[in-house]
Design an enzyme around this catalytic site. Structure first.
Site, PDB file in Angstrom:
ATOM      1  N   GLU A 195       0.856  -1.191   0.000  1.00  0.00           N
ATOM      2  CA  GLU A 195       0.000   0.000   0.000  1.00  0.00           C
ATOM      3  C   GLU A 195       0.886   1.232   0.000  1.00  0.00           C
ATOM      4  OE1 GLU A 195      -4.351  -1.102   1.848  1.00  0.00           O
ATOM      5  OE2 GLU A 195      -2.854  -0.383   3.262  1.00  0.00           O
TER       6      GLU A 195
ATOM      7  N   GLU B 175       1.691   4.670   0.879  1.00  0.00           N
ATOM      8  CA  GLU B 175       1.207   5.616   1.888  1.00  0.00           C
ATOM      9  C   GLU B 175       2.323   6.567   2.284  1.00  0.00           C
ATOM     10  OE1 GLU B 175      -1.151   4.421   5.155  1.00  0.00           O
ATOM     11  OE2 GLU B 175      -1.693   2.465   4.311  1.00  0.00           O
TER      12      GLU B 175
ATOM     13  N   ASP C  76       2.235  -0.037   3.835  1.00  0.00           N
ATOM     14  CA  ASP C  76       1.415  -0.836   4.750  1.00  0.00           C
ATOM     15  C   ASP C  76       1.112  -2.160   4.058  1.00  0.00           C
ATOM     16  OD1 ASP C  76      -0.299  -1.722   6.739  1.00  0.00           O
ATOM     17  OD2 ASP C  76      -2.001  -0.536   6.038  1.00  0.00           O
TER      18      ASP C  76
ATOM     19  N   GLN D 100      -7.020 -10.509   5.203  1.00  0.00           N
ATOM     20  CA  GLN D 100      -7.795  -9.308   5.560  1.00  0.00           C
ATOM     21  C   GLN D 100      -9.286  -9.477   5.253  1.00  0.00           C
ATOM     22  OE1 GLN D 100      -6.505  -5.849   3.364  1.00  0.00           O
ATOM     23  NE2 GLN D 100      -8.115  -4.539   4.156  1.00  0.00           N
TER      24      GLN D 100
ATOM     25  N   LYS E  60      -2.463  -7.207   8.282  1.00  0.00           N
ATOM     26  CA  LYS E  60      -1.579  -6.049   8.120  1.00  0.00           C
ATOM     27  C   LYS E  60      -0.480  -5.957   9.178  1.00  0.00           C
ATOM     28  CE  LYS E  60      -5.027  -3.284   5.704  1.00  0.00           C
ATOM     29  NZ  LYS E  60      -4.370  -2.557   4.601  1.00  0.00           N
TER      30      LYS E  60
ATOM     31  N   THR F 268       5.249  -3.303   8.445  1.00  0.00           N
ATOM     32  CA  THR F 268       4.952  -1.999   7.844  1.00  0.00           C
ATOM     33  C   THR F 268       6.300  -1.314   7.682  1.00  0.00           C
ATOM     34  OG1 THR F 268       2.889  -1.901   9.100  1.00  0.00           O
ATOM     35  CG2 THR F 268       3.653   0.159   8.139  1.00  0.00           C
TER      36      THR F 268
ATOM     37  N   GLU G 289      -6.275  -2.721  -6.138  1.00  0.00           N
ATOM     38  CA  GLU G 289      -6.971  -1.843  -7.086  1.00  0.00           C
ATOM     39  C   GLU G 289      -6.417  -1.985  -8.503  1.00  0.00           C
ATOM     40  OE1 GLU G 289      -7.704   2.328  -5.302  1.00  0.00           O
ATOM     41  OE2 GLU G 289      -6.206   1.417  -4.003  1.00  0.00           O
TER      42      GLU G 289
HETATM   43  O1  LIG Z   1     -12.013  -0.960   2.569  1.00  0.00           O
HETATM   44  C1  LIG Z   1     -11.501  -1.884   3.205  1.00  0.00           C
HETATM   45  O2  LIG Z   1     -12.156  -2.827   3.669  1.00  0.00           O
HETATM   46  C2  LIG Z   1     -10.064  -1.952   3.475  1.00  0.00           C
HETATM   47  C3  LIG Z   1      -9.224  -1.008   3.153  1.00  0.00           C
HETATM   48  C4  LIG Z   1      -7.799  -1.107   3.400  1.00  0.00           C
HETATM   49  O3  LIG Z   1      -7.166  -2.156   3.435  1.00  0.00           O
HETATM   50  C5  LIG Z   1      -7.113   0.127   3.511  1.00  0.00           C
HETATM   51  C6  LIG Z   1      -6.390   0.472   4.773  1.00  0.00           C
HETATM   52  O4  LIG Z   1      -5.442  -0.150   5.279  1.00  0.00           O
HETATM   53  C7  LIG Z   1      -6.455   1.931   4.975  1.00  0.00           C
HETATM   54  C8  LIG Z   1      -5.792   2.603   3.819  1.00  0.00           C
HETATM   55  O5  LIG Z   1      -4.636   2.254   3.552  1.00  0.00           O
HETATM   56  O6  LIG Z   1      -6.378   3.510   3.226  1.00  0.00           O
HETATM   57 CA   LIG Z   2      -3.249   1.063   4.910  1.00  0.00          CA
HETATM   58 MG   LIG Z   3       0.997  -2.822   7.979  1.00  0.00          MG
END
Ligand SMILES: O=C(O)/C=C/C(=O)CC(=O)CC(=O)O
Ligand SMILES: [Ca+2]
Ligand SMILES: [Mg+2]
Length: 422
Positions: free
Chosen positions: A205, A207, A239, A246, A259, A263, A370
């Site tokens: 991810e 970030e 992340d 998940q 997660k 990180t 995505e």
């Molecule tokens: O929408 C969800 O269920 C999960 C979203 C994520 O995994 C994102 C999260 O860790 C927060 C982010 O990075 O924006």
């Molecule tokens: Ca995240």
């Molecule tokens: Mg993490």
């Protein structure tokens, strides 16, 4: 630009005299020297403990401080913005081409100015608590479509408050640390039971994360218009996320083992003062936020972000997405104010992840979930392609603000995937 350093800074360097990001380094062979604070300048690291020992932090707030004789930056962070500004002014002057104090002191220069390729970077802060927000509307919408379907991709609460989950501080690692593919329970398909084993949907991810300076007392929230004084600076962050773990575990309490296995953050903390020339308006928020989140100045930063993947055995890395910090809907200051509004106390060195920074276009999405739409399509990576990360893949995030003939950059935040335990 009038300000120029006597240290050579190449035009494409991330670390101009306008930047001066802070990190913690070791020099001179494994484990033989004490970790200490430094700032990056060109291809060098300036050892701040040597500068403090030489009495060159001579301003009123730092002249009697030992904040740079420490193995993390927490003491310096706690001092707050006036001390940070004093340190920045001192360092910009010391490093400038028309100042002799360091430039003409050969022995100090040799001791304090170290080639960057001779140092090892460590975690710059002791991180007590880590929270991860969810502040890109594009990311929230895409995750909603993938995990929850097209009915209501973005839950209505999202437009009223910066959503977050409490992350795991113990597994935050410095750029360059390998990540072992996690094992866990995977999402069942159809009526089959869940499986256990190495994650089949390992993701990155893209970030960034804010580093908290002075905290607040338990029970005393921080006003959104004063929140910037509690943020020292920003790092790049990955992340890492196991999407199969998940998706199966997150209802109803949110991310947990999907997660918390790792990180990664970049070693150099770029200060808000260095980012100020790249400030831009944050997006207009509709509906307008409640008064405790309504800020007089709503700021984002124009930081170009890129993720590259380097598959095992490949010489080169390949860009898989390009995004920008300015795609965030909720600002860093709103995130921080919201975090404390119930009285929760933040402490120096706490880390606040922004959430995945996806832009509106498919080429600017911030994770493979995505980019490959949960593995329903392949993303090309050089001569090969990916749905999710494979063992041996190295993921490299970089970030940069381009000024007029100088950069304020973040360097890189990287990590390589190792096979899971048997
Ligand atoms: O929408 C969800 O269920 C999960 C979203 C994520 O995994 C994102 C999260 O860790 C927060 C982010 O990075 O924006
Ligand atoms: Ca995240
Ligand atoms: Mg993490």
């Amino acid at each position: 630009m009038a300000l120029k350093s006597f240290v050579e800074v190449k035009l494409d360097s991330h670390f101009s005299i306008h930047n001066l990001p802070y990190g913690i380094f070791k020099h001179g062979g494994v484990d033989t020297t004490t970790p200490r604070p430094g700032v990056a300048i060109g291809d060098y690291v300036l050892d701040l403990s040597a500068i403090q020992s030489a009495g060159l932090f001579d301003g009123p707030l730092l002249c009697n401080s030992d904040c740079f004789h420490q193995s993390n930056l927490n003491n310096f962070l706690e001092l707050g913005r006036p001390a940070w500004k004093e340190a920045r002014a001192t360092l910009q002057k010391l490093l400038s081409s028309d100042e002799p104090a360091l430039q003409n002191n050969a022995s100090l220069k040799q001791m304090a100015l170290l080639p960057m390729d001779e140092v090892e970077m460590l975690l710059p802060i002791a991180i007590g608590d880590y929270t991860d927000f969810f502040s890109s509307k594009h990311h929230a919408r895409n995750c909603g479509l993938i995990f929850r379907g097209p009915e209501n991709p973005v839950n209505p609460n999202w437009f009223h408050l910066p959503i977050a989950y409490h992350g795991r501080a113990s597994s935050i690692v410095i750029s360059g640390t390998d990540i072992i593919r996690p094992r866990g329970q995977g999402h069942p398909s159809g009526n089959s039971p869940p499986y256990f084993g190495p994650s089949r949907k390992l993701d990155f991810e893209l970030e960034m994360a804010a580093v908290v300076g002075p905290g607040n007392e338990l029970g005393k929230p921080i006003d959104v218009n004063e929140a910037a004084d509690h943020i020292f600076g920003v790092v790049l962050m990955n992340d890492w996320s196991a999407r199969d773990i998940q998706a199966w575990e997150y209802v109803p309490l949110g991310p947990f083992l999907g997660k918390s296995f790792g990180t990664t953050i970049s070693p150099w903390i770029v200060t808000l003062d260095a980012l100020e020339p790249f400030a831009c308006d944050a997006p207009t928020q509709i509906p307008p936020p409640l008064p405790y989140l309504a800020e007089k100045i709503s700021k984002n930063y124009d930081i170009s972000l890129e993720v590259r993947i380097k598959p095992a055995g490949e010489e080169n890395s390949f860009t898989v997405t390009r995004s920008n910090f300015n795609h965030l809907y909720w600002t860093l200051t709103q995130q921080l104010a919201h975090h404390t509004i119930n009285g929760c106390n933040l402490r120096p060195g706490d880390l606040l992840g922004t959430g995945t920074i996806s832009g509106p276009e498919a080429e600017s999405y911030g994770c493979l979930l995505e980019l490959t739409w949960n593995g329903t399509k392949e993303l090309s990576v050089g001569k090969t392609s990916r749905k999710f990360l494979e063992d041996g893949d190295e993921v490299i995030i970089s970030g940069i603000c381009k000024g007029n003939e100088y950069n304020v950059g973040f360097g890189t935040c990287s990590g390589k995937i190792l096979p899971s335990l048997p």
